[in-house]
Design a protein around this motif. Structure first.
Motif, mmCIF file in Angstrom:
data_model
loop_
_atom_site.group_PDB
_atom_site.id
_atom_site.type_symbol
_atom_site.label_atom_id
_atom_site.label_comp_id
_atom_site.label_asym_id
_atom_site.label_seq_id
_atom_site.Cartn_x
_atom_site.Cartn_y
_atom_site.Cartn_z
ATOM 1 N N ILE A 108 0.853 -1.195 0.000
ATOM 2 C CA ILE A 108 0.000 0.000 0.000
ATOM 3 C C ILE A 108 0.886 1.242 0.000
ATOM 4 O O ILE A 108 1.724 1.427 0.875
ATOM 5 N N ASP A 109 0.681 2.087 -0.978
ATOM 6 C CA ASP A 109 1.395 3.364 -1.064
ATOM 7 C C ASP A 109 0.849 4.303 0.009
ATOM 8 O O ASP A 109 -0.323 4.687 -0.026
ATOM 9 N N SER A 110 1.695 4.671 0.970
ATOM 10 C CA SER A 110 1.271 5.622 2.010
ATOM 11 C C SER A 110 2.303 6.731 2.187
ATOM 12 O O SER A 110 2.561 7.188 3.302
ATOM 13 N N VAL A 111 2.879 7.181 1.057
ATOM 14 C CA VAL A 111 3.856 8.267 1.101
ATOM 15 C C VAL A 111 3.182 9.541 1.602
ATOM 16 O O VAL A 111 2.077 9.901 1.182
ATOM 17 N N ASN A 112 3.861 10.223 2.503
ATOM 18 C CA ASN A 112 3.327 11.422 3.145
ATOM 19 C C ASN A 112 3.234 12.571 2.135
ATOM 20 O O ASN A 112 4.244 12.981 1.562
ATOM 21 N N PRO A 113 2.042 13.129 1.915
ATOM 22 C CA PRO A 113 1.895 14.202 0.918
ATOM 23 C C PRO A 113 2.495 15.534 1.336
ATOM 24 O O PRO A 113 2.654 16.423 0.497
ATOM 25 N N GLY B 202 1.136 15.743 -3.648
ATOM 26 C CA GLY B 202 0.337 14.867 -4.483
ATOM 27 C C GLY B 202 0.457 13.400 -4.146
ATOM 28 O O GLY B 202 -0.194 12.563 -4.798
ATOM 29 N N ALA B 203 1.255 13.042 -3.153
ATOM 30 C CA ALA B 203 1.431 11.636 -2.789
ATOM 31 C C ALA B 203 0.158 11.068 -2.175
ATOM 32 O O ALA B 203 -0.764 11.788 -1.789
ATOM 33 N N ALA B 204 0.126 9.748 -2.040
ATOM 34 C CA ALA B 204 -1.102 9.020 -1.701
ATOM 35 C C ALA B 204 -1.629 9.344 -0.304
ATOM 36 O O ALA B 204 -2.842 9.373 -0.082
ATOM 37 N N GLY B 205 -0.755 9.544 0.660
ATOM 38 C CA GLY B 205 -1.216 9.743 2.033
ATOM 39 C C GLY B 205 -1.618 8.441 2.702
ATOM 40 O O GLY B 205 -1.364 7.341 2.193
ATOM 41 N N GLU B 206 -2.294 8.555 3.833
ATOM 42 C CA GLU B 206 -2.515 7.399 4.706
ATOM 43 C C GLU B 206 -3.885 6.735 4.573
ATOM 44 O O GLU B 206 -4.160 5.744 5.261
ATOM 45 N N SER B 207 -4.769 7.232 3.723
ATOM 46 C CA SER B 207 -6.160 6.751 3.730
ATOM 47 C C SER B 207 -6.278 5.256 3.488
ATOM 48 O O SER B 207 -6.992 4.546 4.213
ATOM 49 N N GLU B 208 -5.601 4.734 2.461
ATOM 50 C CA GLU B 208 -5.721 3.305 2.159
ATOM 51 C C GLU B 208 -5.107 2.461 3.274
ATOM 52 O O GLU B 208 -5.658 1.423 3.654
ATOM 53 N N MET B 209 -3.984 2.897 3.802
ATOM 54 C CA MET B 209 -3.373 2.182 4.918
ATOM 55 C C MET B 209 -4.286 2.184 6.129
ATOM 56 O O MET B 209 -4.454 1.163 6.813
ATOM 57 N N ALA B 210 -4.887 3.326 6.427
ATOM 58 C CA ALA B 210 -5.780 3.417 7.582
ATOM 59 C C ALA B 210 -6.969 2.484 7.418
ATOM 60 O O ALA B 210 -7.397 1.823 8.382
ATOM 61 N N ALA B 211 -7.528 2.401 6.211
ATOM 62 C CA ALA B 211 -8.665 1.512 5.973
ATOM 63 C C ALA B 211 -8.252 0.055 6.181
ATOM 64 O O ALA B 211 -8.995 -0.735 6.788
ATOM 65 N N PHE B 212 -7.072 -0.308 5.687
ATOM 66 C CA PHE B 212 -6.590 -1.682 5.863
ATOM 67 C C PHE B 212 -6.406 -2.004 7.337
ATOM 68 O O PHE B 212 -6.863 -3.050 7.824
#
Length: 383
Positions: free
Chosen positions: A20-25, A30-40
């Motif tokens: 999961i891409d969770s690079v800090n924006p 424009g990076a992905a941020g934490e949303s997908e990681m947080a959902a997982f």
């Protein structure tokens, strides 16, 4: 030591998170941020029977709190690890996890998704332990930039003790780290044509005197030492000034970083810089300057004899056969925020290499050991 974490389970969970891409924006626009990681993470913690809340003070920057609720009357333990990673420029397939023997490669494997996996597995096992106290997983956003996540979590949840699951290689336990201040000095000159020395005041030349004083301060700080952290330091980071070649510069701005030791207060550090500027003002006619602090992060220190440090050292020795030694890290971590909030904390995590580097890996056997150690510490603290 009860039970043992399964290395295959550790590898699977950590791999899923590395993918999961969770690079800090805030680090990479424009990076992905934490949303997908947080959902997982929230889904996995709910499936394990924990109470889960998602805290999102800024859209797209969520943190997750999962609580293995105790029956009441016991002390609580927070396991803190972050969701975000630094950028991936120059890496090859950074979000394709690769297992090679005991090593798992990929961005975030070491910093800190292996540690987060250990926290999640330990808390899930605590559900069956009938503990009196709560075991709290804080999977936080933004540790790599401004610690928005831990600051937000502390507005909603507090714990009696905390483990910050950053990397210490099992053989050491971190009980101190430096703080830092980001500060700015701005010198003001007077713009004039380059031929009119009688009218112009050179803000850049005046900043040269500030830089000389800053070098002298650095020499003095080298004598101010901590037994685990070494000396306090200061360095010039960024400088800008002037407007064109044919004019005297009206302004110059210096941004600097001051790394601080336990016991050094913000007031002391700011006064140090103001006195530096005042010495320039006494020497130079027409010298004008302002000083400001843009960010302050306190240093951290925990007694090697505190209950949380002692519990981690005992549990680690029982699991590995070696009692980890207290040490200090130069870099800043969220442990300082926890300590400032009144929660005694310690930093402890697995081995590996490549944090913020082009090749990053975590030792999967260390991650499994950390899951066992965190579990045993929870049993000792929250019983």
């Amino acid at each position: 030591m009860t039970g043992a974490a399964d290395v295959a389970e550790v590898a699977d969970l950590t791999s899923r998170m590395v993918a999961i891409d969770s690079v800090n924006p805030d680090l990479v626009p424009g990076a992905a941020g934490e949303s997908e990681m947080a959902a997982f993470v929230s889904d996995r913690l709910r499936d394990a029977g924990l109470e889960v809340m998602v805290l999102e003070p800024v859209p797209g920057r969520p943190s997750v709190v999962g609580i293995a609720r105790g029956r009441g009357g016991g002390r609580s333990l927070m396991l803190n690890a972050h969701l975000d990673t630094v950028g991936v420029a120059g890496m090859t397939d950074p979000h394709t996890p690769v297992v090679d023997g005991d090593r798992l490669y990929g961005r975030g494997a070491y910093d800190p998704k292996g540690s987060l996996a250990a926290c999640m597995l330990a808390a899930a096992r605590c559900r069956a332990d009938d503990l009196r106290g709560d075991v709290i997983v804080a999977a936080v956003a933004d540790e790599e930039y401004a610690s928005l996540g831990t600051r937000t979590v502390l507005e909603h949840v507090r714990a009696d003790y905390a483990i910050v699951a950053e990397q210490t290689g099992l053989g050491q336990v971190c009980v101190a780290h430096k703080g830092f201040a980001w500060m700015k000095v701005t010198t003001r000159g007077r713009a004039a044509h380059g031929s009119r020395a009688d009218l112009g005041v050179d803000a850049i030349a005046h900043m040269g005197h500030v830089l000389t004083e800053l070098g002298d301060l650095g020499e003095r700080l080298s004598d101010r030492r901590h037994p685990l952290l070494g000396p306090a330091t200061v360095h010039a980071s960024l400088i800008a000034g002037g407007q064109e070649l044919s004019s005297y510069p009206a302004g110059c701005t210096l941004e600097l970083e001051r790394r601080t030791l336990p016991g050094e207060s913000r007031a002391r550090v700011e006064d140090e810089l103001r006195q530096l500027v005042d010495r320039c003002r006494l020497r130079l006619p027409d010298f004008e300057a302002t000083v400001e602090t843009s960010l302050w992060r306190t240093p951290f220190e925990s007694s090697a004899e505190s209950p949380i440090v002692a519990a981690v050292r005992r549990a680690a020795e029982a699991r590995t056969g070696t009692r980890p030694e207290p040490f200090g890290k130069a870099g800043w971590m969220d442990s300082a925020l926890l300590a400032d909030a009144g929660t005694p904390a310690v930093v402890f995590g697995p081995g590996g290499d490549g944090a913020h580097a082009l090749v990053e890996w975590v030792d999967l056997r260390d991650v499994a050991a950390c899951a066992d150690i965190y579990h045993e510490v929870a049993r000792a603290i929250c019983r």
